[in-house]
Every structure is written in structure tokens, then in C-alpha cells.
Design a protein around this motif. Structure first.
Motif, PDB file in Angstrom:
ATOM      1  N   ASN A 170       0.872  -1.335  -0.025  1.00  0.00           N
ATOM      2  CA  ASN A 170      -0.103  -0.108  -0.010  1.00  0.00           C
ATOM      3  C   ASN A 170       0.943   1.039  -0.113  1.00  0.00           C
ATOM      4  O   ASN A 170       1.405   1.532   1.017  1.00  0.00           O
ATOM      5  N   THR A 171       1.200   1.891  -0.925  1.00  0.00           N
ATOM      6  CA  THR A 171       1.886   2.929  -1.310  1.00  0.00           C
ATOM      7  C   THR A 171       1.150   4.067  -1.848  1.00  0.00           C
ATOM      8  O   THR A 171      -0.258   3.990  -2.242  1.00  0.00           O
ATOM      9  N   PRO A 172       1.809   5.460  -2.109  1.00  0.00           N
ATOM     10  CA  PRO A 172       1.063   6.627  -2.452  1.00  0.00           C
ATOM     11  C   PRO A 172       0.369   6.133  -3.779  1.00  0.00           C
ATOM     12  O   PRO A 172      -0.649   6.604  -4.123  1.00  0.00           O
ATOM     13  N   ARG A 173       1.269   5.488  -4.476  1.00  0.00           N
ATOM     14  CA  ARG A 173       0.651   5.021  -5.926  1.00  0.00           C
ATOM     15  C   ARG A 173      -0.533   3.963  -5.968  1.00  0.00           C
ATOM     16  O   ARG A 173      -1.656   4.259  -6.662  1.00  0.00           O
ATOM     17  N   THR A 174      -0.337   3.034  -5.148  1.00  0.00           N
ATOM     18  CA  THR A 174      -1.439   1.906  -4.987  1.00  0.00           C
ATOM     19  C   THR A 174      -2.515   2.232  -4.142  1.00  0.00           C
ATOM     20  O   THR A 174      -3.550   1.442  -4.150  1.00  0.00           O
ATOM     21  N   LYS A 175      -2.550   3.175  -3.317  1.00  0.00           N
ATOM     22  CA  LYS A 175      -3.533   3.329  -2.287  1.00  0.00           C
ATOM     23  C   LYS A 175      -4.972   3.439  -2.986  1.00  0.00           C
ATOM     24  O   LYS A 175      -6.033   2.975  -2.280  1.00  0.00           O
ATOM     25  N   THR A 176      -5.081   3.754  -4.145  1.00  0.00           N
ATOM     26  CA  THR A 176      -6.494   3.802  -4.766  1.00  0.00           C
ATOM     27  C   THR A 176      -6.842   2.520  -5.021  1.00  0.00           C
ATOM     28  O   THR A 176      -8.133   2.178  -5.004  1.00  0.00           O
ATOM     29  N   MET A 177      -6.134   1.421  -5.267  1.00  0.00           N
ATOM     30  CA  MET A 177      -6.454   0.270  -5.232  1.00  0.00           C
ATOM     31  C   MET A 177      -7.117  -0.477  -3.905  1.00  0.00           C
ATOM     32  O   MET A 177      -7.938  -1.416  -4.336  1.00  0.00           O
ATOM     33  N   PHE A 178      -6.785   0.077  -2.797  1.00  0.00           N
ATOM     34  CA  PHE A 178      -7.428  -0.205  -1.616  1.00  0.00           C
ATOM     35  C   PHE A 178      -8.895   0.081  -1.316  1.00  0.00           C
ATOM     36  O   PHE A 178      -9.550  -0.061  -0.348  1.00  0.00           O
ATOM     37  N   LEU A 179      -9.187   1.144  -2.098  1.00  0.00           N
ATOM     38  CA  LEU A 179     -10.340   1.672  -1.929  1.00  0.00           C
ATOM     39  C   LEU A 179     -11.554   0.763  -2.300  1.00  0.00           C
ATOM     40  O   LEU A 179     -11.448  -0.150  -3.143  1.00  0.00           O
ATOM     41  N   ALA A 180     -13.020   1.051  -1.888  1.00  0.00           N
ATOM     42  CA  ALA A 180     -14.086   0.287  -2.612  1.00  0.00           C
ATOM     43  C   ALA A 180     -14.062   0.420  -4.136  1.00  0.00           C
ATOM     44  O   ALA A 180     -13.874   1.454  -4.846  1.00  0.00           O
TER      45      ALA A 180
END
Length: 200
Positions: free
Chosen positions: A59-69
Motif C-alpha cells: 500500500n503506497t502513494p501510487r497503489t492506495k487507490t486500489m485499496f478503496l471500494a
């Protein structure tokens, strides 16, 4: 009819990736409407998938979007050149995503030609994920934007394909993923001129 948020929150990213073939993707960027239907996708199965940006719960600044609903866009820069449009799926905390690899244009083709710097309509206008994003005006400026918005959305217009018309194979450009590189997580319409070759 826009696909509802509940559609995207299905935990089966592989099934969704196949089901998205034939769904209509639209953007309205700077007042210009462009549209198409999806002819090629790739599924990325979250923290257990070595090909996923979120593999190992990264979970990084780039991938954080992937962890959203599920039900939002995930747009990232590849090789420092190409914007890549993905659809975030599943529930919050489960970072699934589907890359849109190829589309068949239906609306705003002149706008797509202009964005791609092309004077004639050819299959490479929207073949490959970098071309898809460029033609549709998609950039990181709309990362994490809801697919219920009037900027980018997907509709079900009743276009369906038989299982026989859909091909499946390994994803492209993920050799680093070891055994996971061979998983049949790429789906495409057989014989479609926009889908990645070979596509028999």
C-alpha cells in the motif's frame, strides 16, 4: 444505464474482467464526449497476485487507490510515458483491479483521432492500454474518480458475447510475476481488430 457500484464490488475479479467485454466505456473530458465498448481486459488479483501492484499488501502513494471500494478509476504512469486506465473492483481493503487493454470506438472518433495525432482511422487508435487512455483523454488527473461520475462511466447496453467468442490467455508484459505470469487472466474478443494479436 450506468453500471451500479454494486457491480464493481464483486470479489471475483477474474469473472468481472471477462464480463466487462462488451460494456460501453465513456469519458467526458474538457467537454468532449468519447465512447467505446471494451474488447480486451486483464485481471489483477490483489495481494496474492505477483503481477499486481498491490502484491504482498503493498500500500503506497501510487497503489492506495486500489485499496478503496470498487467502482473507481485507477490511473498510473507506465514507463514514464503511458497513462494506464484500470477499474478498481471488490470491497475496500481488497485491492483488485482490471486493466482495460483495448476498446472499439463508437462515439467521438474525431476527438480520438486528434488526441492520438492520427489522420486516418486504424486499429492502433485504441489497441493497447496506453492508446486507450490517450484516445479517451484519461490521465492521472482522474485517478480515483467514481465511475458513477459524469467524467468517466461504464454502461450496460445489452451487448453480450458467447463463451465461444471470448478468448483467454496470459497477461502481457508481466514476466516478472513468475508462475503468476502464465495465469489466463487476459480476456479478449476473438478476431477483434483492436485486441492484442494474436487473438484467435
Amino acid at each position: 444505464m450506468k453500471l451500479p457500484e454494486s457491480y464493481y464490488q464483486n470479489p471475483d475479479v477474474v469473472k468481472l474482467s471477462k464480463d466487462l467485454l462488451g460494456k460501453y466505456l465513456f469519458t467526458c473530458i474538457d467537454g468532449a464526449l468519447t465512447g467505446c465498448y471494451i474488447v480486451e481486459t486483464e485481471a489483477y488479483n490483489g495481494i496474492i497476485d505477483r503481477a499486481s501492484h498491490a502484491y504482498g499488501n503493498r500500500n503506497t502513494p501510487r497503489t492506495k487507490t486500489m485499496f478503496l471500494a470498487g467502482g473507481i478509476s485507477y490511473v498510473y504512469l507506465c514507463y514514464g510515458i503511458h497513462e494506464m486506465f484500470n477499474i478498481v473492483t471488490s470491497v475496500e481493503g481488497q485491492p483488485h483491479a482490471i486493466l482495460v487493454r483495448a476498446i472499439e470506438p463508437t462515439d467521438g472518433i474525431e476527438t480520438m483521432l486528434y488526441r492520438r495525432g492520427m489522420t486516418a482511422f486504424k486499429p492502433n487508435i485504441t489497441s493497447g492500454p496506453g492508446s486507450v487512455a490517450k484516445a479517451l483523454g484519461i490521465s492521472r488527473a482522474i485517478n480515483a474518480v467514481s465511475l458513477q461520475s459524469d467524467t468517466i462511466w461504464i454502461e450496460d447496453r445489452g451487448l453480450v458475447f458467447s463463451d465461444e467468442a471470448i478468448g483467454a490467455g496470459p497477461r502481457i508484459g508481466v514476466d516478472y510475476a513468475g508462475a503468476d505470469a502464465a495465469l489466463p487472466y487476459r480476456f479478449y474478443l476473438k478476431g477483434n481488430i483492436f485486441a492484442t494479436k494474436p487473438n484467435k
